[in-house]
Design an enzyme around this catalytic site. Structure first.
Site, PDB file in Angstrom:
ATOM      1  N   SER A 176      15.198  12.270   3.245  1.00  0.00           N
ATOM      2  CA  SER A 176      15.649  13.233   3.109  1.00  0.00           C
ATOM      3  C   SER A 176      17.445  13.529   2.885  1.00  0.00           C
ATOM      4  O   SER A 176      18.188  12.949   2.008  1.00  0.00           O
ATOM      5  CB  SER A 176      15.183  13.682   4.529  1.00  0.00           C
ATOM      6  OG  SER A 176      15.405  15.442   4.871  1.00  0.00           O
ATOM      7  N   ASP A 178      -8.565  15.022 -10.082  1.00  0.00           N
ATOM      8  CA  ASP A 178      -8.255  14.130 -10.265  1.00  0.00           C
ATOM      9  C   ASP A 178      -9.289  13.505 -10.581  1.00  0.00           C
ATOM     10  O   ASP A 178      -9.267  11.757 -10.736  1.00  0.00           O
ATOM     11  CB  ASP A 178      -7.027  13.451  -8.647  1.00  0.00           C
ATOM     12  CG  ASP A 178      -7.738  12.867  -7.772  1.00  0.00           C
ATOM     13  OD1 ASP A 178      -9.514  13.338  -7.435  1.00  0.00           O
ATOM     14  OD2 ASP A 178      -7.013  13.463  -7.138  1.00  0.00           O
ATOM     15  N   VAL A 198     -11.991  12.560  -8.881  1.00  0.00           N
ATOM     16  CA  VAL A 198     -12.806  12.305  -7.480  1.00  0.00           C
ATOM     17  C   VAL A 198     -12.479  13.119  -6.962  1.00  0.00           C
ATOM     18  O   VAL A 198     -11.484  13.708  -5.485  1.00  0.00           O
ATOM     19  CB  VAL A 198     -12.485  10.544  -7.122  1.00  0.00           C
ATOM     20  CG1 VAL A 198     -11.692  10.898  -6.649  1.00  0.00           C
ATOM     21  CG2 VAL A 198     -14.109  10.416  -5.941  1.00  0.00           C
ATOM     22  N   ASP A 257     -11.742  13.020  -2.942  1.00  0.00           N
ATOM     23  CA  ASP A 257     -11.111  12.024  -2.163  1.00  0.00           C
ATOM     24  C   ASP A 257     -10.549  12.752  -0.912  1.00  0.00           C
ATOM     25  O   ASP A 257      -9.667  11.888  -0.403  1.00  0.00           O
ATOM     26  CB  ASP A 257     -10.222  10.867  -2.516  1.00  0.00           C
ATOM     27  CG  ASP A 257      -9.211  11.648  -3.870  1.00  0.00           C
ATOM     28  OD1 ASP A 257      -9.141  12.620  -3.359  1.00  0.00           O
ATOM     29  OD2 ASP A 257      -8.489  10.428  -3.975  1.00  0.00           O
ATOM     30  N   LEU A 262      -7.762  14.075  -1.393  1.00  0.00           N
ATOM     31  CA  LEU A 262      -5.681  14.318  -1.615  1.00  0.00           C
ATOM     32  C   LEU A 262      -5.982  14.685  -3.231  1.00  0.00           C
ATOM     33  O   LEU A 262      -6.737  14.512  -3.823  1.00  0.00           O
ATOM     34  CB  LEU A 262      -5.812  13.172  -2.143  1.00  0.00           C
ATOM     35  CG  LEU A 262      -5.641  11.975  -0.362  1.00  0.00           C
ATOM     36  CD1 LEU A 262      -5.128  10.454  -1.530  1.00  0.00           C
ATOM     37  CD2 LEU A 262      -4.462  12.049   0.674  1.00  0.00           C
ATOM     38  N   ASP A 264       5.805  17.726   0.842  1.00  0.00           N
ATOM     39  CA  ASP A 264       6.430  17.516   1.436  1.00  0.00           C
ATOM     40  C   ASP A 264       7.116  19.152   1.426  1.00  0.00           C
ATOM     41  O   ASP A 264       7.616  19.943   0.756  1.00  0.00           O
ATOM     42  CB  ASP A 264       8.171  17.238   0.059  1.00  0.00           C
ATOM     43  CG  ASP A 264       9.242  17.046   1.897  1.00  0.00           C
ATOM     44  OD1 ASP A 264       9.056  17.500   2.561  1.00  0.00           O
ATOM     45  OD2 ASP A 264       9.384  16.134   1.177  1.00  0.00           O
ATOM     46  N   HIS A 269       6.839  15.414   4.463  1.00  0.00           N
ATOM     47  CA  HIS A 269       8.427  15.143   4.650  1.00  0.00           C
ATOM     48  C   HIS A 269       8.813  13.859   5.731  1.00  0.00           C
ATOM     49  O   HIS A 269       8.010  14.263   6.759  1.00  0.00           O
ATOM     50  CB  HIS A 269       8.826  15.939   4.911  1.00  0.00           C
ATOM     51  CG  HIS A 269      10.396  15.602   5.352  1.00  0.00           C
ATOM     52  ND1 HIS A 269      11.171  15.524   3.719  1.00  0.00           N
ATOM     53  CD2 HIS A 269      11.371  15.322   5.332  1.00  0.00           C
ATOM     54  CE1 HIS A 269      12.307  15.772   3.684  1.00  0.00           C
ATOM     55  NE2 HIS A 269      12.805  15.044   5.126  1.00  0.00           N
TER      56      HIS A 269
END
Length: 567
Positions: free
Chosen positions: A204, A274, A276, A278, A280, A459, A497
């Site tokens: 940061s 992406d 799958v 998952d 994320l 973030d 973050h």
């Protein structure tokens, strides 16, 4: 290889001198014991930027503690201060830790936010893994400072120091060189030798400091670990201003339940991009290109409230959708900043945790560093143990009051970043003072310096797209092949973050950096582990612009079942 510290080794050498027919005599090169460092002064002439010298105010031997990877050996804790030139400016306070079994190297730590508390150097590098020793535990002499001012109860949100030119310059980067030179002088005095390698680690604001350090003083550093860097901090403040003014509109501040709704809608639409489902969103470019919050649906129901009105936590009003879209879109200025840029990018908004409800022990940190609990207003709501405005909104408020106008009563909500009027020249000047605008790191590269830089794709406080902007500027200025010869940039899906309950990153960057700098080992394929969302799962760290794509078979929680893709 570790070695016994100077004082013990010095006594051994003195005892052996008579065996060789030599007289024992003292000199400035004799090691100095921890206790004897107390009261040590460093002359202003030994510090590369103007000060009135430095003084060691206390020393203490700290015994060894911990075991395994958490073990830290005995060290000498040194506290001190660097005196300002301006009698109205605060001192720079610093801490230096000198291990008894020194590895001959030094590590400087960066701060966070507006700083104001000492970066002690006792902890790990940003996103450092718990199963590897911290730098001090590895034998590094570690150090950091408060960047030249002491914060009030608001901690890293306290920007009052910006009203003083010297304190502002120290925060903007001068304190780095001053602290470094003082620390190295004390290291030489204690061990009777200088560090063979010096590294910097920060995230940061500390990431900005790392880039400033290697760019402005390349002769002083051998490598840097740079996480989620707020490299163009003043430009970021302008984006904070734009976002804050939107969030302050009637009905525009989304509740935590509404943040969860927006998060869930984006995850439903983008998780599978992406390869799958998952939990994320790894293919952020595709998500950013395709997702539209206003037309999104979740479980068959529109996310947008009927007619755009606020009908409760089960949907988002038009004003709240506009707030998320403000995060997602760039600030575009009709004037150029000191870097020549006329924009600050939007944030990766879709799938980002802006402080959703949750029981994770990391969630309070996520909440603090994102949208908080209170709508921005004038005066800005106070920060308490349980209530807080958005972190970026406090940053904007303090920046306008103490950096720009230097009027503590000024209503920051009245200053339009895109039409600042009489304040435009001051704003442009601040972007020259605060931002890491240097795009030629040739001197650092020429001496063998190396940089590992990473940023989480989700973030909520420093835009990942801004780091992409820095990366592109560097490669355009120096050439892609040249930059690749000394620097890597990775993005971490799901990581926020500094902390994330979705994917909290653990990455042994320090070992990779040491091997690159000290052994010439080009970074091999890197892996990052999650410690919170699904503890123990791993993903490949992909060189930007690549992202992890599932291969189509195997455990979705293992990095080996993903490759780095660009489409």
């Amino acid at each position: 290889m570790t070695r016994t510290t100077g004082p013990r080794r010095g006594r051994l050498l003195l005892a052996l001198l008579p065996l060789f027919g030599l007289a024992a005599c003292s000199s400035d090169d004799d090691p100095v014991a921890c206790a004897d460092l107390h009261g040590t002064t460093v002359a202003a002439s030994a510090i590369g930027l103007r000060t009135q010298g430095a003084t060691v105010t206390s020393t203490a031997v700290v015994p060894a503690a911990g075991s395994g990877a958490s073990a830290v050996g005995e060290y000498c804790k040194v506290l001190g201060s660097i005196q300002p030139v301006d009698s109205n400016a605060p001192k720079i306070l610093f801490q230096l830790n000198l291990p008894t079994n020194w590895n001959g190297k030094a590590m400087m730590f960066g701060g966070g936010g507006y700083n104001g508390t000492i970066a002690t150097g006792l902890g790990n590098v940003p996103a450092g893994p718990a199963d590897q020793p911290v730098p001090l535990g590895r034998g590094y002499a570690t150090f950091g400072s408060d960047s030249g001012h002491q914060a009030n109860a608001d901690g890293s949100r306290d920007g009052r120091f910006g009203a003083n030119d010297e304190a502002l310059a120290n925060f903007a980067g001068d304190a780095l060189k001053k602290t470094l030179d003082v620390a190295k002088a004390i290291i030489r005095k204690h061990y009777a030798e200088a560090p063979k390698r010096t590294y910097f680690a920060g995230g940061s604001t500390g990431g900005r400091e790392a880039l400033l350090a290697v760019g402005n003083w390349p002769q002083d550093f051998d490598g840097a670990i740079v996480l989620y860097p707020a490299w163009n901090a003043a430009a970021l403040d302008l984006q904070f201003g734009r976002i804050t003014r939107q969030l302050a509109q009637p009905g525009a501040y989304p509740s935590r339940a509404k943040r969860q709704l927006a998060y869930n809608a984006a995850l439903a639409a983008c998780d599978g991009l992406d390869g799958v489902g998952d939990g994320l969103i790894s293919n952020m470019p595709a998500c950013n290109a395709s997702f539209n919050l206003a037309s999104a649906a979740l479980n068959g129901s529109p996310v947008r409230c009927a007619g755009g009105a606020d009908l409760g936590d089960s949907c988002l009003s038009d004003a709240q959708i506009a707030s998320f879209n403000t995060f997602n879109t760039p600030l575009v200025l009709p004037y150029a900043l000191a870097s020549g840029e006329t924009t600050y990018p939007g944030f990766n908004t879709w799938g980002t945790d802006f402080g959703n409800p949750g029981s994770s022990p990391l969630q309070p940190t996520v909440l603090t560093l994102s949208l908080g609990t209170e709508q921005p207003a004038n005066p800005m709501p106070a920060v308490t143990a349980t209530t807080m405005p958005p972190y970026g909104s406090t940053f904007w408020d303090q920046w306008v009051k103490y950096f720009v106008t230097r009027d503590a009563s000024f209503n920051a909500l009245t200053l339009d970043p895109q039409a600042p009027g009489a304040w435009q020249s001051r704003i442009v000047a601040l972007t020259g003072i605060q931002d890491a605008n240097r795009t030629d790191l040739s001197a650092f590269r020429a001496r063998g310096g190396k940089i590992l830089m990473a940023h989480g794709t989700h973030d909520a406080l420093v835009s990942t797209r801004a780091t992409q902007q820095y990366w592109a500027r560097l490669r355009n200025a120096m050439g892609a092949a040249t930059v690749d010869s000394f620097m890597r940039y990775y993005e971490i899906p799901g990581y926020g973050h500094a902390a994330s309950s979705v994917f909290n990153a653990a990455w042994d960057s320090l070992t990779t950096l040491e091997n690159w700098v000290e052994r010439g080992t080009v970074p091999p394929a890197q892996t990052v582990a999650d410690t919170a969302g699904v503890p123990g799962r791993t993903r490949p760290l992909c060189d930007h612009p690549a992202w992890p794509r599932y291969r189509g078979a195997g455990d979705v929680n293992l990095a080996q079942n993903y490759n780095c893709a660009t489409q």
